[in-house]
Scaffold this motif. Sequence first.
Motif, PDB file in Angstrom:
ATOM      1  N   SER A 299       0.818  -1.216   0.000  1.00  9.46           N
ATOM      2  CA  SER A 299       0.000   0.000   0.000  1.00  9.46           C
ATOM      3  C   SER A 299       0.849   1.263   0.000  1.00  9.46           C
ATOM      4  N   ASN A 300       0.551   2.139  -0.963  1.00 11.18           N
ATOM      5  CA  ASN A 300       1.163   3.477  -1.060  1.00 11.18           C
ATOM      6  C   ASN A 300       2.675   3.449  -1.253  1.00 11.18           C
ATOM      7  N   LYS A 301       3.200   2.402  -1.875  1.00 10.56           N
ATOM      8  CA  LYS A 301       4.625   2.344  -2.177  1.00 10.56           C
ATOM      9  C   LYS A 301       4.852   2.830  -3.608  1.00 10.56           C
ATOM     10  N   PRO A 302       5.725   3.829  -3.812  1.00 11.43           N
ATOM     11  CA  PRO A 302       5.848   4.463  -5.130  1.00 11.43           C
ATOM     12  C   PRO A 302       6.806   3.740  -6.079  1.00 11.43           C
ATOM     13  N   PHE A 303       6.548   3.924  -7.355  1.00 12.50           N
ATOM     14  CA  PHE A 303       7.466   3.589  -8.437  1.00 12.50           C
ATOM     15  C   PHE A 303       7.720   4.890  -9.193  1.00 12.50           C
ATOM     16  N   ASN A 304       8.960   5.244  -9.422  1.00 11.61           N
ATOM     17  CA  ASN A 304       9.295   6.508 -10.076  1.00 11.61           C
ATOM     18  C   ASN A 304      10.147   6.256 -11.313  1.00 11.61           C
ATOM     19  N   PHE A 305       9.812   6.959 -12.386  1.00  9.47           N
ATOM     20  CA  PHE A 305      10.558   6.860 -13.628  1.00  9.47           C
ATOM     21  C   PHE A 305      10.852   8.274 -14.114  1.00  9.47           C
ATOM     22  N   SER A 306      12.011   8.482 -14.725  1.00 10.13           N
ATOM     23  CA  SER A 306      12.301   9.785 -15.310  1.00 10.13           C
ATOM     24  C   SER A 306      13.196   9.609 -16.520  1.00 10.13           C
ATOM     25  N   GLY A 307      13.058  10.522 -17.442  1.00  7.62           N
ATOM     26  CA  GLY A 307      13.902  10.541 -18.624  1.00  7.62           C
ATOM     27  C   GLY A 307      14.174  11.970 -19.018  1.00  7.62           C
ATOM     28  N   GLY A 308      15.383  12.262 -19.464  1.00  9.36           N
ATOM     29  CA  GLY A 308      15.729  13.638 -19.793  1.00  9.36           C
ATOM     30  C   GLY A 308      16.536  13.755 -21.070  1.00  9.36           C
ATOM     31  N   VAL A 309      16.351  14.865 -21.767  1.00  9.75           N
ATOM     32  CA  VAL A 309      17.108  15.179 -22.979  1.00  9.75           C
ATOM     33  C   VAL A 309      17.622  16.615 -22.854  1.00  9.75           C
ATOM     34  N   LEU A 310      18.899  16.824 -23.181  1.00 13.49           N
ATOM     35  CA  LEU A 310      19.522  18.139 -23.084  1.00 13.49           C
ATOM     36  C   LEU A 310      20.229  18.490 -24.387  1.00 13.49           C
ATOM     37  N   PHE A 311      19.973  19.693 -24.871  1.00 18.57           N
ATOM     38  CA  PHE A 311      20.736  20.306 -25.953  1.00 18.57           C
ATOM     39  C   PHE A 311      21.290  21.622 -25.415  1.00 18.57           C
ATOM     40  N   SER A 312      22.541  21.934 -25.755  1.00 14.85           N
ATOM     41  CA  SER A 312      23.096  23.211 -25.301  1.00 14.85           C
ATOM     42  C   SER A 312      24.244  23.648 -26.196  1.00 14.85           C
ATOM     43  N   ALA A 313      24.496  24.953 -26.157  1.00 16.18           N
ATOM     44  CA  ALA A 313      25.668  25.547 -26.809  1.00 16.18           C
ATOM     45  C   ALA A 313      26.234  26.561 -25.831  1.00 16.18           C
ATOM     46  N   ALA A 314      27.500  26.388 -25.456  1.00 17.92           N
ATOM     47  CA  ALA A 314      28.094  27.220 -24.408  1.00 17.92           C
ATOM     48  C   ALA A 314      29.423  27.802 -24.863  1.00 17.92           C
ATOM     49  N   ILE A 315      29.635  29.067 -24.539  1.00 14.55           N
ATOM     50  CA  ILE A 315      30.910  29.743 -24.806  1.00 14.55           C
ATOM     51  C   ILE A 315      31.411  30.297 -23.477  1.00 14.55           C
ATOM     52  N   PRO A 316      32.333  29.597 -22.818  1.00 13.82           N
ATOM     53  CA  PRO A 316      32.833  30.063 -21.520  1.00 13.82           C
ATOM     54  C   PRO A 316      33.796  31.232 -21.681  1.00 13.82           C
ATOM     55  N   ASP A 317      33.716  32.168 -20.727  1.00 15.64           N
ATOM     56  CA  ASP A 317      34.606  33.330 -20.752  1.00 15.64           C
ATOM     57  C   ASP A 317      34.520  34.002 -19.387  1.00 15.64           C
ATOM     58  N   SER A 318      35.659  34.459 -18.861  1.00 14.19           N
ATOM     59  CA  SER A 318      35.651  35.062 -17.531  1.00 14.19           C
ATOM     60  C   SER A 318      34.907  36.399 -17.509  1.00 14.19           C
ATOM     61  N   ASN A 319      34.913  37.139 -18.624  1.00 14.88           N
ATOM     62  CA  ASN A 319      34.206  38.412 -18.676  1.00 14.88           C
ATOM     63  C   ASN A 319      32.713  38.227 -18.911  1.00 14.88           C
ATOM     64  N   PHE A 320      32.390  37.391 -19.868  1.00 13.83           N
ATOM     65  CA  PHE A 320      30.980  37.133 -20.144  1.00 13.83           C
ATOM     66  C   PHE A 320      30.838  35.745 -20.760  1.00 13.83           C
ATOM     67  N   GLY A 321      30.688  34.760 -19.896  1.00 15.53           N
ATOM     68  CA  GLY A 321      30.405  33.417 -20.374  1.00 15.53           C
ATOM     69  C   GLY A 321      28.906  33.264 -20.573  1.00 15.53           C
ATOM     70  N   TRP A 322      28.501  32.568 -21.616  1.00 11.73           N
ATOM     71  CA  TRP A 322      27.075  32.431 -21.868  1.00 11.73           C
ATOM     72  C   TRP A 322      26.761  31.093 -22.518  1.00 11.73           C
ATOM     73  N   ALA A 323      25.499  30.736 -22.436  1.00  9.75           N
ATOM     74  CA  ALA A 323      25.042  29.489 -23.038  1.00  9.75           C
ATOM     75  C   ALA A 323      23.550  29.581 -23.295  1.00  9.75           C
ATOM     76  N   VAL A 324      23.118  28.923 -24.330  1.00 10.07           N
ATOM     77  CA  VAL A 324      21.692  28.697 -24.560  1.00 10.07           C
ATOM     78  C   VAL A 324      21.458  27.197 -24.451  1.00 10.07           C
ATOM     79  N   TYR A 325      20.337  26.836 -23.904  1.00 10.35           N
ATOM     80  CA  TYR A 325      20.073  25.404 -23.727  1.00 10.35           C
ATOM     81  C   TYR A 325      18.575  25.136 -23.789  1.00 10.35           C
ATOM     82  N   SER A 326      18.265  23.913 -24.094  1.00 10.43           N
ATOM     83  CA  SER A 326      16.883  23.448 -24.024  1.00 10.43           C
ATOM     84  C   SER A 326      16.909  22.024 -23.487  1.00 10.43           C
ATOM     85  N   THR A 327      15.996  21.745 -22.592  1.00  9.32           N
ATOM     86  CA  THR A 327      15.928  20.409 -22.026  1.00  9.32           C
ATOM     87  C   THR A 327      14.477  19.974 -21.905  1.00  9.32           C
ATOM     88  N   THR A 328      14.261  18.701 -21.936  1.00 11.62           N
ATOM     89  CA  THR A 328      12.953  18.123 -21.639  1.00 11.62           C
ATOM     90  C   THR A 328      13.158  17.017 -20.630  1.00 11.62           C
TER      91      THR A 328
END
Length: 457
Positions: free
Chosen positions: A139-168
């Motif tokens: 009784s009341n014992k859970p089953f959990n499932f998860s799945g994830g997808v990530l797309f990203s583009a990142a340009i690291p920089d100490s002055n202005f590092g930035w990235a755009v990303y999308s995930t589901t």
Amino acid sequence: MFFQQIRTQIFLTAAGLTALTLSSNAIAIPFNAVDARSMAMGGTGTASAYPGAAPVFNPALLSHFDKDERAEIIVPNIGVTAFADPGAIDAFQDIDDENYIGNITTAIDNINAGDNFSSNRDIFIDNSLGLTRSLVDLSNKPFNFSGGVLFSAAIPDSNFGWAVYSTTDAIVETTPIISACDKTLLAKYAALASEWDSPSDIQPNVEITCPAGRRIQITDANAMLIDPKHDLSSSVFLAGVGISELGFSMAHAFETDAFRISIGFTPKAVFLKTYFSRPTVQELDDPNFDIGESLRSTTNTKSDFNLDAGLALDFFEDRSLTVGIVAKYLLPKSYRTATFRTAFGDVSTKFNLNTQTRVAVAWKGPLGITLASDIDLTRNAGYFTGIDTQYAGVGVEFDVVNILRIRTGFRGNLLDEGDAAATIGLGFNIVDVVHIDFGGQIGENNAGFATQLAINF
């Protein structure tokens, strides 16, 4: 068998619902991202993620990397995890091994036919009590499932590092809801049967009253036993949410003589799609009942805005020691699913996206060694019926001449000792441009796998 069908339905529907939410047109990732490198290193990343994964772990890391750190594109990262409560696993296994439902039905048929009354009465009693014990455990014992997808583009920089990303990220939480009436019915039926010494002791039109006042007939007008499985009122709670994000991360570093501090922010659009169903065991046993249609009929969509923020502090002259802290979903929100119509009335459920914080430390040592440790500072509730989590993880990576990366670690839930996993993975650097990573986790009650393709330039 009856409960075997329930278990099969849970797993098949959860798998289908995960695929359904991942294929939705929105795009995000949960706090505990299923990044391949992170999974292999005990779920760490808040102080140690590479540029492409920095937006989902700690945006401040985009300005913490060395000057020669290159841009990175992840195309994509895909991961899945699953957890089942240990009590539920044991209870389901017991129901399968002992064949309680089948034995009860056979014993009732034999009793009604007048075959070996005493022997079949004892079989009925033993299996009814055994099934009752397993239902209590289930009784009341859970089953959990998860799945994830990530797309990203990142340009690291100490002055202005930035990235755009999308995930589901798709989260499915499902729990057998065993009614008190079912447990009472089986227990009282067994107690009554223990008083029968011969078929003549069975009275016609005998009823049992459940705790909520529901009356169930267990013998008919001819003093024939009625199989109790037809009166079981248990159900299966099944809820899923696809949480999708489209974000822009930015960071800036400030240098001092003692350390470097990087500050990062991620404003993001959040898209949510929820599903909710609570079919009874009779509906699951009905070949005309379509669980997929019941879920589609309760689809609910919502869009919103939220914000993440993070810090990264680098110490020592070579900046080899990093301390990171991140807060995700700085704007707490609450959402409700659409309603699901049942024989007992319309029902719905809600879930929260609360602020989640994590702190971490990472050290880049000699010989290509990286050590990392992350710990959640907040108690993170399950979306629906899932267990609460507060993860702590440790991991190590050994970079072999910038070609092969060997990783391992351990992740545990401070709130549930059964939710723990050993982790392992490999990364391959092909001509210093293409990176392919694999990560996996395995525990007594959970498992997961992730893979990633990334390009540096």
